[in-house]
Design a protein around this motif. Structure first.
Motif, PDB file in Angstrom:
ATOM      1  N   MET A   1       0.838  -1.191   0.000  1.00 30.41           N
ATOM      2  CA  MET A   1       0.000   0.000   0.000  1.00 30.41           C
ATOM      3  C   MET A   1       0.877   1.245   0.000  1.00 30.41           C
ATOM      4  O   MET A   1       1.941   1.277   0.587  1.00 30.41           O
ATOM      5  N   SER A   2       0.405   2.279  -0.687  1.00 34.02           N
ATOM      6  CA  SER A   2       1.147   3.528  -0.709  1.00 34.02           C
ATOM      7  C   SER A   2       1.200   4.132   0.680  1.00 34.02           C
ATOM      8  O   SER A   2       0.280   4.007   1.473  1.00 34.02           O
ATOM      9  N   GLY A   3       2.274   4.784   0.962  1.00 32.88           N
ATOM     10  CA  GLY A   3       2.402   5.458   2.262  1.00 32.88           C
ATOM     11  C   GLY A   3       3.081   4.625   3.318  1.00 32.88           C
ATOM     12  O   GLY A   3       3.404   5.140   4.389  1.00 32.88           O
ATOM     13  N   ASN A   4       3.305   3.314   3.051  1.00 35.34           N
ATOM     14  CA  ASN A   4       3.916   2.476   4.075  1.00 35.34           C
ATOM     15  C   ASN A   4       5.321   2.933   4.432  1.00 35.34           C
ATOM     16  O   ASN A   4       5.761   2.769   5.568  1.00 35.34           O
ATOM     17  N   GLY A   5       6.035   3.499   3.450  1.00 34.09           N
ATOM     18  CA  GLY A   5       7.379   3.979   3.736  1.00 34.09           C
ATOM     19  C   GLY A   5       7.384   5.041   4.808  1.00 34.09           C
ATOM     20  O   GLY A   5       8.223   5.030   5.718  1.00 34.09           O
ATOM     21  N   ARG A   6       6.411   5.958   4.740  1.00 29.74           N
ATOM     22  CA  ARG A   6       6.360   7.004   5.754  1.00 29.74           C
ATOM     23  C   ARG A   6       5.954   6.434   7.105  1.00 29.74           C
ATOM     24  O   ARG A   6       6.440   6.863   8.153  1.00 29.74           O
ATOM     25  N   ILE A   7       5.055   5.458   7.100  1.00 33.71           N
ATOM     26  CA  ILE A   7       4.640   4.843   8.357  1.00 33.71           C
ATOM     27  C   ILE A   7       5.824   4.149   9.028  1.00 33.71           C
ATOM     28  O   ILE A   7       6.003   4.240  10.247  1.00 33.71           O
ATOM     29  N   TYR A   8       6.635   3.464   8.242  1.00 34.30           N
ATOM     30  CA  TYR A   8       7.838   2.841   8.792  1.00 34.30           C
ATOM     31  C   TYR A   8       8.759   3.900   9.395  1.00 34.30           C
ATOM     32  O   TYR A   8       9.343   3.702  10.466  1.00 34.30           O
ATOM     33  N   ARG A   9       8.906   5.030   8.693  1.00 37.79           N
ATOM     34  CA  ARG A   9       9.791   6.083   9.184  1.00 37.79           C
ATOM     35  C   ARG A   9       9.282   6.663  10.500  1.00 37.79           C
ATOM     36  O   ARG A   9      10.046   6.851  11.447  1.00 37.79           O
ATOM     37  N   ILE A  10       7.980   6.931  10.562  1.00 39.31           N
ATOM     38  CA  ILE A  10       7.398   7.471  11.793  1.00 39.31           C
ATOM     39  C   ILE A  10       7.564   6.476  12.932  1.00 39.31           C
ATOM     40  O   ILE A  10       7.925   6.842  14.058  1.00 39.31           O
ATOM     41  N   SER A  11       7.306   5.210  12.654  1.00 34.40           N
ATOM     42  CA  SER A  11       7.415   4.176  13.690  1.00 34.40           C
ATOM     43  C   SER A  11       8.852   4.041  14.181  1.00 34.40           C
ATOM     44  O   SER A  11       9.093   3.931  15.392  1.00 34.40           O
ATOM     45  N   ALA A  12       9.806   4.074  13.242  1.00 34.69           N
ATOM     46  CA  ALA A  12      11.216   3.960  13.623  1.00 34.69           C
ATOM     47  C   ALA A  12      11.630   5.124  14.519  1.00 34.69           C
ATOM     48  O   ALA A  12      12.419   4.961  15.453  1.00 34.69           O
ATOM     49  N   LEU A  13      11.076   6.290  14.238  1.00 33.37           N
ATOM     50  CA  LEU A  13      11.385   7.458  15.063  1.00 33.37           C
ATOM     51  C   LEU A  13      10.717   7.346  16.427  1.00 33.37           C
ATOM     52  O   LEU A  13      11.343   7.564  17.471  1.00 33.37           O
ATOM     53  N   ALA A  14       9.429   6.978  16.441  1.00 31.13           N
ATOM     54  CA  ALA A  14       8.678   6.923  17.696  1.00 31.13           C
ATOM     55  C   ALA A  14       9.256   5.905  18.667  1.00 31.13           C
ATOM     56  O   ALA A  14       9.287   6.138  19.883  1.00 31.13           O
ATOM     57  N   VAL A  15       9.735   4.774  18.149  1.00 33.01           N
ATOM     58  CA  VAL A  15      10.209   3.726  19.057  1.00 33.01           C
ATOM     59  C   VAL A  15      11.555   4.058  19.689  1.00 33.01           C
ATOM     60  O   VAL A  15      12.058   3.259  20.492  1.00 33.01           O
ATOM     61  N   LEU A  16      12.133   5.207  19.355  1.00 31.27           N
ATOM     62  CA  LEU A  16      13.284   5.650  20.135  1.00 31.27           C
ATOM     63  C   LEU A  16      12.901   5.778  21.606  1.00 31.27           C
ATOM     64  O   LEU A  16      13.760   5.701  22.487  1.00 31.27           O
ATOM     65  N   GLY A  17      11.586   5.971  21.864  1.00 29.87           N
ATOM     66  CA  GLY A  17      11.114   5.964  23.248  1.00 29.87           C
ATOM     67  C   GLY A  17      11.386   4.641  23.931  1.00 29.87           C
ATOM     68  O   GLY A  17      11.638   4.588  25.146  1.00 29.87           O
ATOM     69  N   GLY A  18      11.333   3.544  23.170  1.00 33.00           N
ATOM     70  CA  GLY A  18      11.681   2.248  23.725  1.00 33.00           C
ATOM     71  C   GLY A  18      13.172   2.110  23.951  1.00 33.00           C
ATOM     72  O   GLY A  18      13.617   1.480  24.919  1.00 33.00           O
ATOM     73  N   ALA A  19      13.956   2.715  23.059  1.00 34.59           N
ATOM     74  CA  ALA A  19      15.411   2.650  23.222  1.00 34.59           C
ATOM     75  C   ALA A  19      15.851   3.281  24.536  1.00 34.59           C
ATOM     76  O   ALA A  19      16.853   2.865  25.131  1.00 34.59           O
ATOM     77  N   LEU A  20      15.097   4.271  25.017  1.00 36.60           N
ATOM     78  CA  LEU A  20      15.446   4.908  26.283  1.00 36.60           C
ATOM     79  C   LEU A  20      15.413   3.893  27.421  1.00 36.60           C
ATOM     80  O   LEU A  20      16.285   3.877  28.290  1.00 36.60           O
ATOM     81  N   PHE A  21      14.391   3.040  27.430  1.00 30.39           N
ATOM     82  CA  PHE A  21      14.292   1.996  28.450  1.00 30.39           C
ATOM     83  C   PHE A  21      15.472   1.046  28.340  1.00 30.39           C
ATOM     84  O   PHE A  21      16.090   0.655  29.346  1.00 30.39           O
ATOM     85  N   GLY A  22      15.811   0.659  27.105  1.00 28.77           N
ATOM     86  CA  GLY A  22      16.944  -0.242  26.911  1.00 28.77           C
ATOM     87  C   GLY A  22      18.244   0.375  27.388  1.00 28.77           C
ATOM     88  O   GLY A  22      19.073  -0.302  28.009  1.00 28.77           O
ATOM     89  N   PHE A  23      18.427   1.679  27.113  1.00 29.99           N
ATOM     90  CA  PHE A  23      19.631   2.366  27.570  1.00 29.99           C
ATOM     91  C   PHE A  23      19.740   2.307  29.086  1.00 29.99           C
ATOM     92  O   PHE A  23      20.802   2.024  29.647  1.00 29.99           O
ATOM     93  N   ASP A  24      18.636   2.588  29.765  1.00 24.78           N
ATOM     94  CA  ASP A  24      18.664   2.596  31.228  1.00 24.78           C
ATOM     95  C   ASP A  24      18.960   1.211  31.779  1.00 24.78           C
ATOM     96  O   ASP A  24      19.794   1.046  32.666  1.00 24.78           O
ATOM     97  N   MET A  25      18.268   0.215  31.248  1.00 22.27           N
ATOM     98  CA  MET A  25      18.447  -1.147  31.748  1.00 22.27           C
ATOM     99  C   MET A  25      19.882  -1.603  31.594  1.00 22.27           C
ATOM    100  O   MET A  25      20.499  -2.152  32.515  1.00 22.27           O
ATOM    101  N   SER A  26      20.450  -1.334  30.414  1.00 26.99           N
ATOM    102  CA  SER A  26      21.792  -1.806  30.128  1.00 26.99           C
ATOM    103  C   SER A  26      22.843  -1.035  30.916  1.00 26.99           C
ATOM    104  O   SER A  26      23.819  -1.612  31.407  1.00 26.99           O
ATOM    105  N   SER A  27      22.660   0.274  31.044  1.00 29.68           N
ATOM    106  CA  SER A  27      23.659   1.066  31.755  1.00 29.68           C
ATOM    107  C   SER A  27      23.772   0.628  33.215  1.00 29.68           C
ATOM    108  O   SER A  27      24.856   0.623  33.792  1.00 29.68           O
ATOM    109  N   MET A  28      22.653   0.233  33.808  1.00 37.60           N
ATOM    110  CA  MET A  28      22.707  -0.231  35.190  1.00 37.60           C
ATOM    111  C   MET A  28      23.326  -1.619  35.286  1.00 37.60           C
ATOM    112  O   MET A  28      24.201  -1.876  36.105  1.00 37.60           O
TER     113      MET A  28
END
Length: 556
Positions: A1-28
């Motif tokens: 479907m058209s537009g999926n590329g942008r949806i992937y881009r938005i999702s990849a950006l938004a899930v940086l919020g999940g990376a924050l949790f991973g950063f904290d867990m690993s740093s400890m």
């Protein structure tokens, strides 16, 4: 479907919020066994070789638990914030809190300051972890929803891995820089998240709910119609959303109490227990305290950073084994991964408990840097423990890890989704907090029996999923509502369709979306052909008695 590329881009950006949790867990997990950390926050004095012994197990548990404690509050606040400000803005607010918490953590000179910084970081993670899945769920097409929301878990695994190796490199830095540098660097993803998301659209369902119908239509056209607001998919989505919002406007504004009404209680319990069970698998315990486990299995000398290299193997496995879920989770559905994952993790935990229980000896006082490192095992039993730990991670990564974030947002109607996912995520952080605090003393006091407790939890969650968790994959959010309709033939009162009778009809949904896509393509070709006929000017058809103008989204 058209537009999926942008949806992937938005999702990849938004899930940086999940990376924050991973950063904290690993740093400890990477830092708690290193000498710079143990000396900066030393409470227990020194061993016979003059090495710092660091905080007590209770204090270390409290510092570790400060992050999930803040996440609990952040998750609860996020429901109200998301309904009021929007999904996107709420995630951006969370990223600002993360930056502030990272500054405090990086500058910590004592344990109370460190705990406060981690609490603020946790508050940010609670907001982002609750609302990123909601945001992605509301912009994704049904056949991609599982994959895109699962990117949240993949981002967590990447955050764990990247920060772990940053910590490993910094472990060779003399003094407090060994832990201050990683804690300072972890604010960079939050800066990218806040800036990048400001250029992306808001959830169309939230916009429609707030009466901003034209904006919602424009967003749907951008994401799913290639800019064509008259696309079949866009029109169908608009009609579904309009019908849902119209129905919900007949009710009073959604309240927290509505989640506990008889008609909604089953969904609430499923969503909450999805997150509770994901914690009670013991996976986050493995991540926080994996250096303890591998040290007890003889992979390092006490108080050194040698254990960081073998421990990183489990983090690599976590990243790699999440990929199958990204590729195939929408094909697998939601129930099979949850059932298979629970069974496999129960097996590996049982094997680990047996190995420690039968072959380990008690650690001598001062033998290890932490009192939580209470057992010593060697030889074949140690290798089995290491293998079982890696297999446990490999079992969690493609199953409970991604599905636990994907599943709860799918269960609830629009008017309750923000609050419901916030409640479910708060349950995650409640148990994360409890386990982070519980595990160090548990390893110290009940040793190998800690693994037995988590094995029993995995067995119970298998049964819970089989009897109560319905299949939601490849259904529109509006179709999922029908699963919980207890007025339908064969439904159970207050439950809806029995969970074991629901199924994943991916072929039907793909056919449906493909039909819309082909129809849109044919309409586009027809419009292009007509634009060359007499009466067309500048690519725009003039209305004639034989060719009426297409209906707008407001007319549909």
């Amino acid at each position: 479907m058209s537009g999926n590329g942008r949806i992937y881009r938005i999702s990849a950006l938004a899930v940086l919020g999940g990376a924050l949790f991973g950063f904290d867990m690993s740093s400890m997990s990477a830092i708690i066994s290193t000498q710079p950390y143990l000396c900066q926050f030393n409470q227990r004095g020194f061993d016979k070789e003059g090495r710092c012994l660091g905080p007590t197990s209770d204090t270390q548990g409290g510092v570790t638990a400060a992050m999930p404690g803040g996440s609990l509050i952040g998750a609860l606040v996020s429901g109200w914030l998301s309904d009021r400000c929007g999904r996107k803005k709420t995630i951006m607010i969370g990223s600002v809190f993360w930056i502030a918490g990272s500054v405090v953590t990086c500058a910590s000179v004592n344990l109370p300051m460190l705990a406060v910084g981690r609490f603020i970081n946790g508050f940010a993670v609670g907001i982002c972890s609750a609302q990123v899945p909601v945001y992605i769920t509301e912009i994704a097409p049904p056949t991609l929803r599982g994959r895109l929301v699962a990117m949240q878990q993949w981002a967590i695994t990447w955050g764990i891995l990247i920060m772990y190796f940053i910590c490993f490199g910094c472990s060779y830095v003399d003094g407090a820089g060994a832990f201050r540098i990683p804690w300072g660097l972890q604010m960079l993803p939050a800066i990218c998240l806040c800036v990048g998301l400001s250029f992306e659209p808001e959830s169309p369902r939230w916009l429609f709910k707030k009466g901003r119908e034209m904006e919602a239509k424009d967003v749907l056209a951008q994401l799913h119609g290639g800019g064509n607001a008259n696309s079949q998919f866009v029109q169908r989505e608009l009609q579904d959303i309009k019908a849902t919002v119209s129905q919900e406007h007949k009710h009073a504004d959604a309240s927290w109490l509505e989640l506990f009404t008889p008609s909604m209680m089953n969904r609430t319990l499923i969503g909450v227990f999805t997150q509770i069970w994901s914690q009670l698998t013991g996976m986050n315990v493995m991540m926080y305290y994996i250096t303890y486990v591998f040290t007890m299995a003889g992979l390092s000398n006490a108080g050194t950073n040698e254990v960081l290299i073998p421990s990183s193997v489990s983090f690599i496995i976590n990243v790699v084994m999440t990929v199958p879920a990204l590729v195939w989770m929408d094909r697998w559905g939601r129930r099979p991964p949850l059932l298979i994952g629970a069974a496999l993790m129960c097996l590996w935990l049982t094997i680990t408990a047996i190995m420690f229980g039968v072959y380990a000896r008690d650690a001598e006082p001062g033998e290890f840097a932490s009192a939580s490192e209470s057992m010593v095992v060697s030889g074949p039993a140690a290798r089995v423990i290491i293998a079982a730990t890696c297999l446990f991670v490999a079992s969690f990564a493609p199953t409970w890890g991604p599905v636990s974030w994907t599943y709860p947002p799918e269960l609830f109607p629009l008017r309750l989704r923000g609050k419901a996912v916030a409640l479910a995520t708060s349950a995650n952080w409640t148990f994360n907090f409890a386990l982070a605090y519980f595990v160090p003393p548990a390893f110290e006091n009940i040793t190998w029996k800690t693994y037995v407790i988590f094995a029993v939890f995995c067995a119970v969650m298998f049964l819970h999923v089989f009897f109560f968790f319905p299949e939601t994959a490849n259904k529109t959010l509006e179709e999922i509502e029908q699963i919980f309709d207890d007025k339908r033939p064969g439904a159970i009162k207050y439950i809806g369709t029995p969970a074991w009778k629901t199924y994943n009809d991916r072929k039907a949904m793909i056919t449906h979306e493909l039909r819309d896509s082909i129809s849109d393509s044919e309409d586009g070709d027809k419009a292009q052909t007509n634009s060359t006929e007499p009466g067309a000017r500048d690519g725009i058809m003039t209305a004639t008695s034989n060719e009426p103008m297409p209906a707008s989204g407001n007319d549909a």
